[in-house]
Enzyme design. Structure first.
Site, PDB file in Angstrom:
ATOM      1  N   ASP A 117      34.424  33.788  36.200  1.00 10.62           N
ATOM      2  CA  ASP A 117      35.596  33.711  37.077  1.00 10.62           C
ATOM      3  C   ASP A 117      36.339  32.381  36.968  1.00 10.62           C
ATOM      4  O   ASP A 117      37.027  31.967  37.897  1.00 10.62           O
ATOM      5  CB  ASP A 117      35.196  33.976  38.532  1.00 10.62           C
ATOM      6  N   GLY A 151      38.701  52.282  39.662  1.00 15.59           N
ATOM      7  CA  GLY A 151      39.815  52.282  38.705  1.00 15.59           C
ATOM      8  C   GLY A 151      41.190  52.291  39.340  1.00 15.59           C
ATOM      9  O   GLY A 151      42.165  52.714  38.722  1.00 15.59           O
ATOM     10  N   SER A 152      41.312  51.836  40.585  1.00 11.81           N
ATOM     11  CA  SER A 152      42.645  51.839  41.225  1.00 11.81           C
ATOM     12  C   SER A 152      43.589  50.852  40.533  1.00 11.81           C
ATOM     13  O   SER A 152      44.801  51.069  40.478  1.00 11.81           O
ATOM     14  CB  SER A 152      42.527  51.504  42.710  1.00 11.81           C
ATOM     15  N   ASN A 153      43.050  49.786  39.967  1.00 13.49           N
ATOM     16  CA  ASN A 153      43.904  48.843  39.224  1.00 13.49           C
ATOM     17  C   ASN A 153      44.315  49.449  37.880  1.00 13.49           C
ATOM     18  O   ASN A 153      45.454  49.270  37.440  1.00 13.49           O
ATOM     19  CB  ASN A 153      43.187  47.522  39.030  1.00 13.49           C
ATOM     20  N   ASN A 160      40.861  38.754  33.163  1.00 16.71           N
ATOM     21  CA  ASN A 160      40.044  39.334  34.231  1.00 16.71           C
ATOM     22  C   ASN A 160      40.775  39.234  35.565  1.00 16.71           C
ATOM     23  O   ASN A 160      41.377  38.204  35.885  1.00 16.71           O
ATOM     24  CB  ASN A 160      38.712  38.586  34.332  1.00 16.71           C
ATOM     25  N   HIS A 215      40.558  38.873  39.476  1.00 18.10           N
ATOM     26  CA  HIS A 215      39.572  38.353  40.425  1.00 18.10           C
ATOM     27  C   HIS A 215      40.248  38.071  41.758  1.00 18.10           C
ATOM     28  O   HIS A 215      41.250  37.358  41.800  1.00 18.10           O
ATOM     29  CB  HIS A 215      38.947  37.064  39.864  1.00 18.10           C
TER      30      HIS A 215
HETATM   31  C1  GRF Z   1      38.952  44.925  42.541  1.00 17.64           C
HETATM   32  O1  GRF Z   1      39.025  44.524  43.883  1.00 17.64           O
HETATM   33  C2  GRF Z   1      38.629  43.753  41.681  1.00 17.64           C
HETATM   34  O2  GRF Z   1      39.243  42.569  42.093  1.00 17.64           O
HETATM   35  C3  GRF Z   1      37.147  43.674  41.857  1.00 17.64           C
HETATM   36  O3  GRF Z   1      36.714  45.017  41.785  1.00 17.64           O
HETATM   37  C4  GRF Z   1      37.751  45.819  42.300  1.00 17.64           C
HETATM   38  C5  GRF Z   1      38.068  46.866  41.271  1.00 17.64           C
HETATM   39  O4  GRF Z   1      38.741  47.877  41.895  1.00 17.64           O
HETATM   40  N1  GRF Z   1      36.545  42.877  40.842  1.00 17.64           N
HETATM   41  P1  GRF Z   1      39.185  49.161  41.037  1.00 17.64           P
HETATM   42  O5  GRF Z   1      37.966  49.679  40.309  1.00 17.64           O
HETATM   43  O6  GRF Z   1      40.262  48.731  40.086  1.00 17.64           O
HETATM   44  O7  GRF Z   1      39.696  50.119  42.079  1.00 17.64           O
END
Ligand code: GRF
Length: 238
Positions: A190, A16-18, A146, A148
């Protein structure tokens, strides 16, 4: 036209870092008119759920297992030879019926919050028309994006970062670069029109972990940019 609030639902499966990047951007005021209305994970162990709870964001866990149990994959070897049905909890892939039921339920779960935008940020489940259809039919339609870690059309799959790094080591990475994109989700994995694309130059001698850190840092910027672009493109927010 007054700015409309972006009501964002984020789908996750892991760290969940994003998601955290979006939470932080909203808290810092750099993502105005945006509210994360719910975080949904397909894995109850996802650390992103902890991040959401800490930020006071409603969460839900939507796993495939109950749907595999309700719609077991027909097994010619087991059911035909013994009365014991295959144990869906440990057996292989979900049946098409299970996936359809899962996706339909996920769409209803998402739409219940009346989001204006859905973002998959590390969501490790391939959705079908059973999920995308109800979002398209909503009024107004709910775009699904999404994240990617690859350039449009480069390659698909769960390890875009590893793929790029390995190809660069082998000298087979097209153009010697990779990238990160946020694209519209369509039935083909994708693919779908890119909303934001950020190219990443490869560096000779850069280690895999160092490269991955660099990509993730760029992802964290791109997801925020993508929500802003979606707001402009679909008037989902300010
Ligand atoms: C990201 O690198 C995304 O591109 C890939 O999974 C990872 C998710 O990272 N599909 P996080 O869970 O948001 O840290």
């Amino acid at each position: 036209m007054p700015p409309h609030e972006t009501r964002l639902t984020v789908l996750i499966s892991g760290n969940g870092s994003n998601l955290q990047a979006l939470i932080d951007a909203i808290a810092a005021g750099s993502l105005p008119h945006t509210t994360i209305v719910r975080v949904i994970s397909n894995r109850k162990s996802a650390h992103g759920l902890v991040r959401a709870e800490r930020a006071g964001i409603p969460t839900d866990v939507h796993t495939l297992l109950p749907y595999k149990k309700a719609h077991p994959a027909p097994s010619m070897t087991t059911a035909a030879t013994t009365s014991a049905a295959p144990n869906p909890s440990s057996s292989g892939p979900a049946s098409p019926a299970a996936r359809m039921a899962y996706d339909e339920a996920l769409a209803q779960l998402v739409l219940a919050d009346k989001p204006t935008l859905v973002l998959m940020a590390g969501f490790m489940h391939i959705v079908s028309s059973s999920f995308l259809g109800p979002l398209r039919l909503a009024d107004p339609p709910v775009p699904c994006l999404n994240l990617h870690p690859a350039l449009p059309g480069a390659y698909v799959g769960a390890d875009g970062i590893g793929d790029a790094w390995r190809r660069f080591q082998e000298g087979t990475l097209e153009g010697g670069k990779t990238g990160v994109m946020v694209h519209e989700v369509v039935e083909e994995v994708d693919r779908g029109e890119a909303v934001v694309v950020r190219e990443i130059e490869m560096r000779v001698g850069e280690g895999r972990e160092e490269f991955e850190k660099r990509v993730h840092a760029i992802e964290h910027e791109v997801v925020v940019e993508a929500v802003k672009e979606a707001a402009r493109r679909w008037r989902t927010g300010g």
